[in-house]
Design a protein around this motif. Structure first.
Motif, mmCIF file in Angstrom:
data_model
loop_
_atom_site.group_PDB
_atom_site.id
_atom_site.type_symbol
_atom_site.label_atom_id
_atom_site.label_comp_id
_atom_site.label_asym_id
_atom_site.label_seq_id
_atom_site.Cartn_x
_atom_site.Cartn_y
_atom_site.Cartn_z
ATOM 1 N N ARG A 100 0.836 -1.208 0.000
ATOM 2 C CA ARG A 100 0.000 0.000 0.000
ATOM 3 C C ARG A 100 0.868 1.254 0.000
ATOM 4 O O ARG A 100 1.046 1.907 -1.015
ATOM 5 C CB ARG A 100 -0.977 -0.037 1.205
ATOM 6 C CG ARG A 100 -2.070 1.018 1.157
ATOM 7 C CD ARG A 100 -1.661 2.385 1.684
ATOM 8 N NE ARG A 100 -1.120 2.351 3.040
ATOM 9 C CZ ARG A 100 -0.540 3.398 3.607
ATOM 10 N NH1 ARG A 100 -0.434 4.550 2.970
ATOM 11 N NH2 ARG A 100 -0.030 3.313 4.830
ATOM 12 N N ASP A 101 1.465 1.554 1.142
ATOM 13 C CA ASP A 101 2.310 2.753 1.245
ATOM 14 C C ASP A 101 3.458 2.655 0.240
ATOM 15 O O ASP A 101 3.827 3.632 -0.418
ATOM 16 C CB ASP A 101 2.842 2.871 2.679
ATOM 17 C CG ASP A 101 3.332 4.257 3.037
ATOM 18 O OD1 ASP A 101 3.683 5.014 2.130
ATOM 19 O OD2 ASP A 101 3.361 4.584 4.235
ATOM 20 N N HIS A 153 5.378 4.387 12.820
ATOM 21 C CA HIS A 153 5.439 4.272 11.348
ATOM 22 C C HIS A 153 6.428 5.331 10.872
ATOM 23 O O HIS A 153 6.094 6.512 10.788
ATOM 24 C CB HIS A 153 4.018 4.525 10.816
ATOM 25 C CG HIS A 153 3.858 4.561 9.334
ATOM 26 N ND1 HIS A 153 3.180 3.578 8.646
ATOM 27 C CD2 HIS A 153 4.237 5.462 8.395
ATOM 28 C CE1 HIS A 153 3.143 3.879 7.353
ATOM 29 N NE2 HIS A 153 3.774 5.022 7.175
ATOM 30 N N HIS A 198 9.044 6.955 8.192
ATOM 31 C CA HIS A 198 9.665 7.060 6.868
ATOM 32 C C HIS A 198 11.142 7.379 7.086
ATOM 33 O O HIS A 198 11.506 8.070 8.044
ATOM 34 C CB HIS A 198 8.942 8.107 6.020
ATOM 35 C CG HIS A 198 7.624 7.592 5.517
ATOM 36 N ND1 HIS A 198 7.416 7.200 4.224
ATOM 37 C CD2 HIS A 198 6.456 7.361 6.170
ATOM 38 C CE1 HIS A 198 6.163 6.754 4.085
ATOM 39 N NE2 HIS A 198 5.560 6.846 5.251
ATOM 40 N N ASN A 221 9.512 4.112 3.451
ATOM 41 C CA ASN A 221 9.403 3.722 4.861
ATOM 42 C C ASN A 221 10.698 3.049 5.291
ATOM 43 O O ASN A 221 11.532 2.680 4.464
ATOM 44 C CB ASN A 221 8.274 2.702 5.030
ATOM 45 C CG ASN A 221 6.924 3.298 4.783
ATOM 46 O OD1 ASN A 221 6.581 3.606 3.656
ATOM 47 N ND2 ASN A 221 6.163 3.491 5.838
HETATM 48 MG MG MG Z 1 3.358 6.232 5.328
#
Ligand code: MG
Ligand code: HMG
Length: 300
Positions: free
Chosen positions: A14-15, A207, A209, A249
């Protein structure tokens, strides 16, 4: 105070892909998800049921979700911004969704075209519908230490949004350093504010990055406060189309290497397999992996 076990939430499909300019074949996405599960990952985000006008790469969300062969013991969350997305996710067989709010007004407008409050109102409707179908709801807060439009973000602003999502029924809140500007000190200050607001540490995820190379250090800082859920993306893919400058990420390979090396239980995850998956998807995308562990493995 480090946790003895960590759950990895793999967000690569997804990301990792949402910002890719060239459309990725649906079959490639489905294979990626199957391979990640086969490598032992137990929380694998599948896609986003967002507007195809906003994120064209995910316009095949229903096809991807429907084609995923679910395995027992694995969760397959999908992003949902509104009731339209929820209905589509439900029809495609989603059993866990993730709603996503921002800690700053400008990012909220850029990402979901409305204020923070309006987005929370939409999520209330989504969460009520999800609960009626026994669907679990994860929540994201973006820009938890810095915003590409507003700069520094006050920890209290993050705590406000995080607590509202938690109160509404999200079982877990993932705190996103969307543009990778955090450092261990700012991450700890932010998490401290969230904890003071009353969310238990067991309901928090981090989360990061890796835009400036601090993601792994930031994860460790979060873990030192007891956080035991970490989002990452195979090969370090990723970025948000509405966050200029946001790079990938934290690479799942690098996270696995660190946690397994520290003797922290992450379940039966096979690092070699994840490295191989990273190579294959990078080859397909015509990209170089961002995983340092993967680069080191190629070199030897
Ligand atoms: Mg993200
Ligand atoms: P809008 O344009 O204000 O909404 O977008 P609208 O209701 O006016 O709808 C516009 C069009 O989109 C309509 O189509 C709708 O039907 C359609 P038209 O009538 O013009 O043909 N539409 C949809 N289609 C499919 N699925 C839907 C849907 N909703 C409307 N769910 C909206 C508002 C929220 C929909 C839009 O802004 C959007 O989809 N935003 C998503 C942005 C996004 O996906 N961002 C990336 C994910 S967040 C992230 O990456 C950060 C994170 O990783 C954490 C971190 O890193 O910190 C989570």
């Amino acid at each position: 105070r480090l946790p003895s076990a960590v759950r990895i939430v793999e967000v690569g499909a997804r990301d990792g892909l949402q910002n890719e300019p060239r459309l990725v074949d649906t079959r490639v996405k489905v294979q990626l998800i199957h391979d990640l599960v086969d490598a032992g990952l137990r929380s694998v985000e599948v896609t986003g049921f967002v507007s195809p006008k906003w994120v064209p790469q995910l316009k095949d969300a229903s096809d991807v979700m429907s084609a995923v062969q679910k395995k027992n013991g694995v969760t397959y969350p999908v992003l949902v911004p509104n009731i339209k997305g929820f209905d589509a996710a439900l029809a495609a067989g989603a059993e866990e969704i993730a709603v996503f709010a921002a800690a700053t007004e400008t990012f909220s407008h850029k990402n979901v075209n409305c204020s923070i409050q309006k987005s929370l109102d939409r999520f209330r409707a989504v969460i009520t519908a999800a609960q009626a179908h026994d669907i679990k709801i994860r929540g994201y807060v973006s820009c938890v230490v810095g915003c590409p439009y507003e700069g520094h973000v006050a920890p209290e602003a993050v705590a406000d949004v995080a607590f509202k999502l938690y109160e509404m029924g999200c079982y877990e809140i993932s705190l996103g350093d969307t543009i990778g500007v955090g450092n261990p000190k700012s991450i700890v200050q932010m998490i401290d504010a969230v904890l003071r607001r009353g969310i238990p540490v067991s309901a928090l995820a981090i989360h990061c990055h890796d835009t400036r190379g601090a993601a792994l250090a930031n994860v460790l800082a979060a873990m030192s406060l007891g956080l035991s859920v970490v989002d990452s993306s195979v090969a370090g893919l990723g970025g948000c189309p509405f966050a200029p400058g946001a790079a990938g990420n934290l690479a799942t390979e690098d996270l696995i290497y660190m946690l397994q090396g520290m003797g922290i239980d992450i379940g039966d995850v096979n690092l070699e397999k994840v490295i191989g998956i990273g190579h294959r998807i990078c080859q397909y995308l015509g990209r170089k992996t961002s995983s340092r562990v993967s680069q080191a493995t190629i070199c030897t």
